[in-house]
Design a protein around this motif. Structure first.
Motif, short mmCIF file in Angstrom:
data_model
loop_
_atom_site.label_atom_id
_atom_site.label_comp_id
_atom_site.label_asym_id
_atom_site.label_seq_id
_atom_site.Cartn_x
_atom_site.Cartn_y
_atom_site.Cartn_z
N VAL A 323 -5.98 8.30 -15.44
CA VAL A 323 -6.95 8.25 -16.53
C VAL A 323 -7.50 6.83 -16.69
CG1 VAL A 323 -7.25 8.50 -19.02
CG2 VAL A 323 -5.96 10.22 -17.73
N CYS A 324 -6.58 5.85 -16.60
CA CYS A 324 -7.01 4.45 -16.73
C CYS A 324 -8.00 4.07 -15.63
CB CYS A 324 -5.79 3.52 -16.71
SG CYS A 324 -4.73 3.67 -18.16
N VAL A 325 -7.68 4.52 -14.39
CA VAL A 325 -8.57 4.19 -13.27
C VAL A 325 -9.94 4.82 -13.47
CG1 VAL A 325 -8.95 4.56 -10.81
CG2 VAL A 325 -6.71 3.81 -11.62
N VAL A 326 -9.94 6.10 -13.92
CA VAL A 326 -11.21 6.79 -14.13
C VAL A 326 -12.01 6.10 -15.23
CG1 VAL A 326 -12.24 8.94 -14.92
CG2 VAL A 326 -10.35 9.00 -13.29
N LEU A 328 -11.71 3.00 -16.22
CA LEU A 328 -12.14 1.69 -15.74
C LEU A 328 -13.36 1.80 -14.82
CD1 LEU A 328 -11.65 -1.35 -15.55
CD2 LEU A 328 -10.07 -0.90 -13.66
N MET A 329 -13.31 2.79 -13.91
CA MET A 329 -14.45 2.95 -13.01
C MET A 329 -15.71 3.36 -13.78
SD MET A 329 -12.64 4.87 -9.76
CE MET A 329 -14.18 4.94 -8.86
N ALA A 330 -15.52 4.25 -14.77
CA ALA A 330 -16.68 4.65 -15.58
C ALA A 330 -17.25 3.46 -16.34
CB ALA A 330 -16.28 5.75 -16.55
N ALA A 331 -16.34 2.62 -16.87
CA ALA A 331 -16.81 1.43 -17.60
C ALA A 331 -17.54 0.47 -16.67
CB ALA A 331 -15.61 0.74 -18.25
N VAL A 333 -19.14 1.30 -13.95
CA VAL A 333 -20.44 1.88 -13.62
C VAL A 333 -21.43 1.67 -14.75
CG1 VAL A 333 -21.64 4.05 -13.16
CG2 VAL A 333 -19.49 3.56 -11.99
N VAL A 334 -20.95 1.92 -16.00
CA VAL A 334 -21.83 1.76 -17.16
C VAL A 334 -22.29 0.32 -17.29
CG1 VAL A 334 -21.94 1.86 -19.68
CG2 VAL A 334 -20.90 3.74 -18.39
N VAL A 335 -21.34 -0.60 -17.15
CA VAL A 335 -21.68 -2.02 -17.27
C VAL A 335 -22.64 -2.43 -16.16
CG1 VAL A 335 -20.74 -4.36 -17.12
CG2 VAL A 335 -19.58 -2.63 -18.50
N TYR A 336 -22.37 -1.93 -14.94
CA TYR A 336 -23.23 -2.33 -13.83
C TYR A 336 -24.64 -1.78 -14.01
CZ TYR A 336 -25.14 -2.87 -9.16
OH TYR A 336 -25.94 -3.20 -8.11
N VAL A 337 -24.73 -0.48 -14.43
CA VAL A 337 -26.05 0.10 -14.62
C VAL A 337 -26.82 -0.65 -15.71
CG1 VAL A 337 -27.27 2.16 -15.43
CG2 VAL A 337 -25.38 2.38 -13.78
N LYS A 338 -26.12 -1.01 -16.77
CA LYS A 338 -26.79 -1.67 -17.88
C LYS A 338 -27.06 -3.14 -17.60
CE LYS A 338 -26.59 -2.11 -22.90
NZ LYS A 338 -25.84 -1.77 -24.14
#
Length: 523
Positions: A323-326, A328-331, A333-338
């Motif tokens: 869950v932490c890895v997922v 973290l990866m989602a965060a 991705v969000v940070v990179y996109v933004k």
């Protein structure tokens, strides 16, 4: 009704008769010692197929003919056979209260009935001395004249010879042992046998006084906030010496312990237990050592235990980590996109120049070629705007810029000069201008094929006016090029920080280190 009929016919009560089982050929003795007959001659009555009256004063020849020996109150059958099977009684005739009854059963040698009936059980304890005694059975030591008892012989059920004494018997010695007794009488040997079933039991050593649970140094896993009970079990010799719990040299509160009741009249030693109760395990309990103690008459016994937090199960840890890895990866991705533009520029400025500035060059002289085209509206960049754009990219961001009116030699054909600039540049920036400057929009159709073939990076700078009218009024060449490139909107001077970030993001990294880190406001 049937038992009464047997009594009337035979004179023997089957319910009280002594049952004797003998193998064919064995010596058998019937003993009438308990009879109240005081006469010198013991009357015997034998009831087989033919009734026969026997007396102990029969002649030796008569006794030998019948295979019998009379001595005092005993009747000895030297070799039992089917002819001897039946009911026997001894005592004064006519006085049934003083008579003793026997029922003799003679089994064939291949039969196991008599062997089973004549098997006696014996218990020994492992690792202790054990002696097998030959059962007397119906052969008591009566001292019959001229009859001599010989040495007993022992063998196992399978016929293997065996001793009857084991100094330290083992569990494997359990089994059936047969004792064969021999008697010498009138020059002949007569035998009888009986079986002993030996059972060897494992014996635990006697328990000593002390604490048996928990073990010294034992660690108990607990969960915070839950109830936990730890039992201290001890073998005590007095109800007053029950186990107790301490922590940091102080007795645990009586409300947190429970001791089993003990009656002073009970047999000692006995087991007693005192339970340590954690109604709700707290972090403070994890930092303490708890001691169970027991005081006997001569010694003090203690054991120490500690509590530790239960380790998370492996599958739970994997689930949490997944869950932490997922997340973290989602965060990421969000940070990179933004913030992908800021992240890319940061990595390019802080890392790219230091690591890659010494890498092999692609052989091109310029980072970008600023090429002007005629704006369809009055919203194109003015000459001052174009100078501001070029100078900022060169002076503050370190880009090597190719400008047509500065870097192209006079007299060279326009189309050829533009193609040379494109070939020497890593990117092409199309700038809308008004009025139409050199080289103008006329060459766009000629260079379209070259830009596509070379896969040259293409950036469009739009203004708010050109962006609104681009769909229908742009020349076909510009519409084709705009689909192949990236767009950045110019919103007037001074250009915003967002404009410079977007432009630099689409441009390749400059081949030299920027001269200034802060953006000036000179344009």
């Amino acid at each position: 009704m049937i038992p009464l009929l047997l009594v009337l016919l035979t004179g023997i009560c089957p319910a009280t008769a002594n049952e004797i089982y003998a193998n064919a050929g064995d010596l058998v003795m019937l003993n009438c010692r308990e009879s109240k007959h005081n006469g010198t001659v013991m009357p015997w009555k034998m009831e087989t197929d033919q009734k026969m009256q026997l007396y102990s004063n029969m002649s030796a020849s008569e006794q030998q003919q019948l295979g019998l020996v009379f001595y005092q109150h005993s009747l000895v059958i030297l070799r039992a056979s089917a002819n001897h099977q039946g009911n026997y009684s001894c005592g004064p005739p006519g006085n049934t209260s003083s008579q003793i009854w026997f029922r003799l059963k003679v089994c064939p040698k291949q039969s196991t009935e008599c062997t089973t009936r004549n098997t006696y059980s014996m218990v020994c304890h492992a690792k202790q001395a054990c002696k097998l005694n030959c059962p007397e059975g119906s052969i008591p030591n009566v001292g019959i004249p001229r009859m001599k008892s010989m040495e007993h012989m022992w063998h196992k059920e399978n016929g293997e010879p065996s001793d009857n004494y084991f100094p330290s018997v083992g569990l494997e010695k359990s089994g059936v042992y047969i004792c064969k007794r021999s008697f010498l009488y009138s020059g002949e040997i007569y035998q009888t046998s009986s079986s002993v079933k030996l059972v060897v039991q494992a014996v635990e050593p006697p328990a000593k006084l002390g604490i048996y649970l928990p073990k010294n140094g034992q660690i108990f896993e607990v969960e915070l906030g839950t109830k936990k009970e730890i039992v201290c079990k001890a073998l005590v010799n007095s109800c007053q010496n029950s186990p107790y719990w301490t922590s940091e040299r102080e007795f645990v509160d009586d409300l947190d312990v429970h001791t089993d009741p003990c009656n002073g009249s009970e047999k000692m030693p006995k087991w007693m237990s005192t339970t340590l109760i954690f109604r709700e395990v707290s972090p403070v309990n994890l930092s303490k050592t708890f001691t169970c103690g027991f005081l006997s008459d001569k010694h003090i016994f203690t054991v120490n235990i500690t509590l530790v937090k239960t380790a998370q199960p492996l599958h739970a840890m994997l689930a949490v980590c997944s869950v932490c890895v997922v997340v973290l990866m989602a965060a990421i991705v969000v940070v990179y996109v933004k913030f992908k533009i800021d992240v890319t520029l940061f990595l390019r400025d802080k890392v790219g120049f230091k690591v890659c500035q010494s890498s092999t060059s692609d052989g091109r002289s310029y980072d970008a070629f600023l090429m002007c085209y005629k704006s369809v509206t009055d919203g194109g960049l003015s000459e001052e705007d174009r100078k501001c754009l070029a100078s900022t990219l060169e002076d503050e961001f370190g880009y090597s810029i190719c400008l047509y009116d500065r870097d192209v030699l006079p007299g060279q054909a326009i189309a050829e000069a533009v193609l040379d600039c494109i070939e020497q540049s890593r990117a092409v920036v199309l700038v809308p201008s008004f009025p139409d400057p050199e080289p103008g929009s006329a060459v766009l159709s000629a260079i379209h094929t070259s830009l596509v073939e070379r896969k040259t990076r293409l950036i469009f700078i739009n203004t708010e006016q050109t962006e609104a009218s681009r769909s229908g009024s742009f020349p076909e060449a510009l519409q084709l090029l705009s689909k192949a490139g990236n767009s950045v909107t110019w919103k007037g001077r001074p250009p915003s920080t967002s404009f410079w970030k977007q432009l630099r993001y689409h441009l390749p990294a400059p081949q030299q280190t920027p001269k200034m880190q802060l953006l000036s406001q000179k344009c």
